[in-house]
Design an enzyme around this catalytic site. Structure first.
Site, PDB file in Angstrom:
ATOM      1  CD  GLN A 316      -2.618   1.666   0.353  1.00 14.93           C
ATOM      2  OE1 GLN A 316      -3.083   0.807  -0.393  1.00 14.93           O
ATOM      3  NE2 GLN A 316      -2.915   2.947   0.223  1.00 14.93           N
ATOM      4  CD  GLU A 317       2.915   3.709   3.756  1.00 18.22           C
ATOM      5  OE1 GLU A 317       3.249   4.627   2.997  1.00 18.22           O
ATOM      6  OE2 GLU A 317       2.308   3.898   4.824  1.00 18.22           O
ATOM      7  CB  SER A 318       6.585   1.608  -1.590  1.00 12.05           C
ATOM      8  OG  SER A 318       6.763   0.244  -1.203  1.00 12.05           O
TER       9      SER A 318
END
Length: 503
Positions: A316-318
């Site tokens: 989700q972050e990267s």
């Protein structure tokens, strides 16, 4: 049969008083009337056991790593706790086996996610409705998309005795040429897999079950909705009296009022209502192509966390891009700020190993800050929101939730208030001010979806690896020639084992 004694620790004084009054009314009422046969609820209380029939399935009942699980199982366990009795679960593979058991009163209730239909209402009684679903006709993406029943061109198969079969019978009145097959050899999920494999052109699935399965199989497409929305309720014997239904009404009323029912629905279904085919396909491909580079580090640094949750956070972050960078300056697989990285002793945010180590440590620090009274899985969801937004803003949303009459300890309530932190009339009254709370809500929901999908994909991968290892061992073992005497001895052993099993 699976048996459990399910006792909550947090029964309120109000709950206890209400239950005592219920039991006293059951005990004292017969004393004021002529001697009669105990009612249904009295019999259950006297026996100390609630017998519940259900179906095997990921939204009804299954044995997970931590024991019995499933939306219907948790509801039934809560009801047994409410009555102060033991729960006995009797899971069945098909409805044709389940329905006769409730008709003969070998079961007290059926908790299997069953829709209230006209035909069922003629043969059974129902408790209060607690969910709404719709029936979806499903086909495989890439195949011709039928928009109506008239456009169907292929074989349809549904579960025998299901509301889907009943719906098709109803539609056949208007479309006499409509044909389908019914089966007891496959459940709803298996029929959906047959559609994926090209063995079947169409099937029908309930909207709640389909929303869960599409996270694993995004190629399943919805052609159209059949009929109106249907209510879901527990099913009882047709000749049962009102005593048990009255207890159900009170139980579900308490669940609704306390927010527990909404929280339970959120646990199983709340994060899968939004579906994005492209995003799901990209994630599955990334699991195959990119995750193997980092899997060992996620496992190594997960500590008390499930490493698959940590991996889902990182995606989700990267999107597992080690050089990812946002406009705000956060960087790396876990998108750490420079200040956070320094606090955690991380020298390079672009080093995947260090980034995973730092992100894991940070989220566990956030979990430790959450009040102990908040239980899992809500503790984790609050920590994820804090990772994205900051704990101060999450606290602001919790305070706002309490002011508006919600529970600050339930994620399902707080996530509804987080978007309000963008509105001046709300954020001007908070300690930490403006925040993009809607993004934190979406952030947590996305991670939960990735996490569910990753758990299933990893289970599939491990099962395939085990199968290959077993095949390799079998191929490596030298074949031994078996003499007639050996065969006789083996047959004798088999016969003895059969005799032992039937004795």
């Amino acid at each position: 049969m699976a048996k459990t004694n399910f006792c909550r620790k947090n029964i309120t004084l109000t709950n206890i008083c209400r239950n005592m009054l219920l039991m006293l009314s059951i005990i004292l009422l017969p004393a004021c009337q002529p001697q009669s046969e105990p009612n249904t609820l009295q019999k259950i209380l006297n026996q100390g056991v609630l017998k519940v029939g259900t179906r095997y399935g990921q939204t009804t009942y299954y044995i997970g790593a931590e024991g019995p699980q499933g939306f219907e199982y948790e509801l039934a366990a809560g009801f047994a706790d409410y009555l102060g009795v033991q729960l006995e679960i009797f899971p069945y593979y098909n409805l044709d086996e389940l329905f006769p058991k409730i008709q003969s009163r070998n079961l007290d209730i059926v908790a299997a996610g069953l829709a209230i239909t006209p035909e069922r209402a003629e043969h059974f009684r129902f408790g209060p409705a607690y969910q709404q679903i719709s029936q979806k006709l499903v086909f495989k993406q890439g195949q011709p998309w039928p928009k109506t029943i008239e456009e169907l061109n292929g074989n349809i198969k549904v579960v025998a005795g299901s509301s889907h079969a009943e719906m098709l019978q109803f539609e056949q009145n208007e479309y006499p040429e409509l044909q389908w097959q019914e089966t007891n050899d496959a459940d709803e999920a298996e029929l959906l897999e047959q559609v994926l494999d090209g063995e079947l052109d169409y099937t029908i699935a309930d909207s709640n079950i389909l929303s869960v399965i599409r996270r694993r199989h995004p190629e399943l497409s919805i052609a159209f909705t059949l009929g109106e929305e249907q209510q879901v309720a527990w099913l009882l014997s047709p000749d049962v009296d009102d005593s048990l239904i009255a207890a159900m009404i009170d139980y579900f009323g308490q669940m609704q009022q306390s927010g527990e029912l909404t929280a339970l629905e959120d646990k199983y279904y709340g994060h899968v209502q939004q579906f994005n085919y492209v995003d799901t396909r990209l994630f599955i491909k990334a699991v195959e192509d990119v995750l193997p580079k980092y899997r060992d580090w996620f496992i190594e640094y997960s500590d008390d966390l499930d490493w698959r949750l940590l991996a889902a956070m990182s995606y989700q972050e990267s999107h597992w891009n080690k050089r990812a960078r946002s406009a705000t300056g956060v960087r790396g697989l876990m998108m750490l700020t420079l200040a956070t990285a320094r606090d955690l002793g991380i020298k390079s945010r672009l080093d995947p190993k260090q980034s995973i180590q730092g992100g894991a440590k940070y989220v566990q620090q956030l979990i430790s800050r959450i009040p102990e009274r908040i239980k899992e899985p809500d503790r984790t969801w609050f920590a994820l929101a804090a990772y994205n937004l900051g704990w101060g803003h999450v606290e602001d949303a919790r305070i706002l939730t309490e002011k508006q009459g919600g529970s600050p300890d339930l994620w399902v309530d707080v996530k509804q208030r987080l978007p309000l932190l963008r509105q001046k009339k709300y954020y001007k009254t908070t300690k930490y001010g403006y925040a993009r709370g809607n993004e934190a809500t979406a952030y947590v929901a996305n991670i939960r979806r990735y996490y569910d999908t990753l758990k299933w994909l990893e289970d599939q991968r491990l099962a395939e690896e085990l199968k290959q290892q077993q095949e390799a061992q079998m191929n490596a073992s030298p074949a031994t020639e078996q003499t007639p005497a050996d065969t006789t001895e083996l047959n004798g052993d088999a016969q003895q084992q059969a005799a032992d099993s039937t004795s």
